[in-house]
Design a protein around this motif. Structure first.
Motif, short mmCIF file in Angstrom:
data_model
loop_
_atom_site.label_atom_id
_atom_site.label_comp_id
_atom_site.label_asym_id
_atom_site.label_seq_id
_atom_site.Cartn_x
_atom_site.Cartn_y
_atom_site.Cartn_z
N ILE A 90 0.97 -1.08 0.01
CA ILE A 90 0.08 -0.09 -0.02
C ILE A 90 0.82 1.17 0.01
N SER A 91 0.43 2.23 -0.76
CA SER A 91 1.33 3.50 -0.83
C SER A 91 1.20 4.26 0.66
N LEU A 92 2.24 5.11 0.80
CA LEU A 92 2.29 5.74 2.00
C LEU A 92 1.34 6.67 1.99
N GLN A 93 0.80 7.43 0.90
CA GLN A 93 -0.38 8.31 1.08
C GLN A 93 -1.48 7.53 1.39
N GLN A 94 -1.76 6.49 0.97
CA GLN A 94 -3.16 5.66 1.38
C GLN A 94 -3.04 5.36 2.68
N ILE A 95 -1.64 4.94 3.34
CA ILE A 95 -1.50 4.72 4.62
C ILE A 95 -1.70 5.92 5.88
N ARG A 96 -1.13 7.03 5.18
CA ARG A 96 -1.67 8.18 5.89
C ARG A 96 -3.20 8.27 6.17
N THR A 97 -3.80 7.99 5.11
CA THR A 97 -5.36 8.35 5.17
C THR A 97 -5.84 7.20 6.14
N ALA A 98 -5.39 5.91 6.17
CA ALA A 98 -5.81 4.77 7.00
C ALA A 98 -5.41 5.29 8.44
N VAL A 99 -4.37 5.84 8.72
CA VAL A 99 -3.91 6.21 9.93
C VAL A 99 -4.94 7.41 10.57
N GLU A 100 -5.32 8.44 9.75
CA GLU A 100 -6.24 9.23 10.26
C GLU A 100 -7.53 8.76 10.52
N GLN A 101 -7.98 7.83 9.66
CA GLN A 101 -9.32 7.14 9.88
C GLN A 101 -9.15 6.20 11.18
N LEU A 102 -8.05 5.71 11.54
CA LEU A 102 -7.94 5.01 12.85
C LEU A 102 -7.93 5.90 13.90
N ARG A 103 -7.20 7.14 13.84
CA ARG A 103 -7.14 8.17 15.12
C ARG A 103 -8.70 8.54 15.24
N ALA A 104 -9.41 8.62 13.97
CA ALA A 104 -10.96 9.33 14.42
C ALA A 104 -11.81 8.20 14.99
N ALA A 105 -11.13 6.83 14.79
CA ALA A 105 -12.07 5.55 15.32
C ALA A 105 -12.27 5.57 16.84
N VAL A 107 -9.98 4.62 20.76
CA VAL A 107 -9.56 3.42 21.33
C VAL A 107 -10.58 2.21 21.46
N HIS A 108 -11.73 2.37 21.82
CA HIS A 108 -12.74 1.52 22.37
C HIS A 108 -13.09 0.96 20.86
N ASP A 109 -13.09 1.28 19.78
CA ASP A 109 -13.50 0.77 18.56
C ASP A 109 -12.59 -0.10 17.87
N LEU A 110 -11.17 0.00 18.17
CA LEU A 110 -10.26 -0.78 17.48
C LEU A 110 -10.45 -2.12 17.29
N ALA A 111 -10.75 -2.87 18.46
CA ALA A 111 -10.82 -4.33 18.47
C ALA A 111 -11.72 -5.05 17.29
N GLY A 112 -12.86 -4.17 17.02
CA GLY A 112 -13.82 -4.73 15.94
C GLY A 112 -13.82 -4.04 14.64
N ILE A 113 -12.62 -3.43 14.36
CA ILE A 113 -12.26 -2.88 13.13
C ILE A 113 -11.41 -3.88 12.27
N THR A 114 -11.92 -3.78 10.95
CA THR A 114 -10.96 -4.56 9.87
C THR A 114 -10.71 -3.73 8.78
N LEU A 115 -9.23 -3.49 8.51
CA LEU A 115 -8.53 -2.58 7.63
C LEU A 115 -8.83 -3.42 6.27
N MET A 116 -9.44 -2.84 5.23
CA MET A 116 -9.36 -3.68 3.93
C MET A 116 -8.78 -2.73 2.87
N SER A 117 -8.41 -3.48 2.09
CA SER A 117 -7.74 -2.79 0.76
C SER A 117 -7.76 -3.42 -0.70
N ASP A 118 -7.91 -2.76 -1.59
CA ASP A 118 -8.12 -3.38 -2.94
C ASP A 118 -6.57 -2.97 -3.61
N GLY A 119 -5.71 -2.82 -2.77
CA GLY A 119 -4.31 -2.33 -3.43
C GLY A 119 -4.06 -0.91 -3.79
N ALA A 120 -5.15 0.07 -3.94
CA ALA A 120 -5.00 1.24 -3.99
C ALA A 120 -5.69 1.97 -2.92
#
Length: 180
Positions: A90-105, A107-120
């Motif tokens: 995964i590109s670093l740009q997409q990873i930055r977006t994913a990290v921002e989404q995780l921050r917004a989620a 602490v209490h929601d993390l255990a039930g989250i699945t990160l999915m990707s289509d490669g882009a």
């Protein structure tokens, strides 16, 4: 937080460590070398990600030469997730977006989250229905169950001896070598 009672389905428990693992202090700070080892990355990667603000330590950031960053549990979890995403291409740009989404989620929601990707793109799924919907549309190529990674980080940190001296990181070893 939720207004449900513990007996109701979906009740959010304020405990990260369960199933016999010790209840570690969520505000405890882990030095860079420990955080890097727990996340499975090099100290050099950790330093770069902190300087570029991909993953900034929440306990204490570096404040000049000689100061030490202190990473929280959640920081180490995010570091490990970033590593997993990088390993899949995964590109670093997409990873930055994913990290921002995780921050917004939160602490209490993390255990039930699945990160999915289509490669882009990286998608943050909070329910099985979202995962199934993504896969059925042909978008999901792989997924990372955040709860499983959270458990790995817990186990790794429990195995570290907090009284043991910090391992020497790459940068400190080089600096020491140069000054000698």
């Amino acid at each position: 937080m939720t207004d449900r009672t513990p007996a109701e389905p979906g009740f959010a428990v304020d405990v990260l460590f369960t199933d016999g693992l010790p209840d570690l202090d969520p505000d405890a700070g882990y030095r860079g070398a420990i955080a890097a080892r727990a996340a499975g990355i090099t100290y050099r990667q950790l330093d770069y990600w902190a300087r570029t603000e991909l993953v900034v330590p929440t306990i204490r950031n570096a404040a000049g030469s000689g100061s030490q960053r202190l990473y929280g549990f959640r920081d180490i979890l995010v570091l490990k997730l970033v590593k997993r995403l990088l390993d899949t291409g995964i590109s670093l740009q997409q990873i930055r977006t994913a990290v921002e989404q995780l921050r917004a989620a939160g602490v209490h929601d993390l255990a039930g989250i699945t990160l999915m990707s289509d490669g882009a793109s990286v998608y943050l799924c909070t329910s099985n229905d979202e995962v199934i919907d993504l896969v059925s549309r042909g978008q999901g190529v792989f997924g990372i169950a955040v709860g499983k990674v959270l458990r790995e980080v817990e186990t790794t940190l429990v195995d570290f001896d907090p009284t043991a001296p910090d391992p020497v990181d790459e940068l400190a070893a080089r600096r020491s070598k140069r000054s000698a």
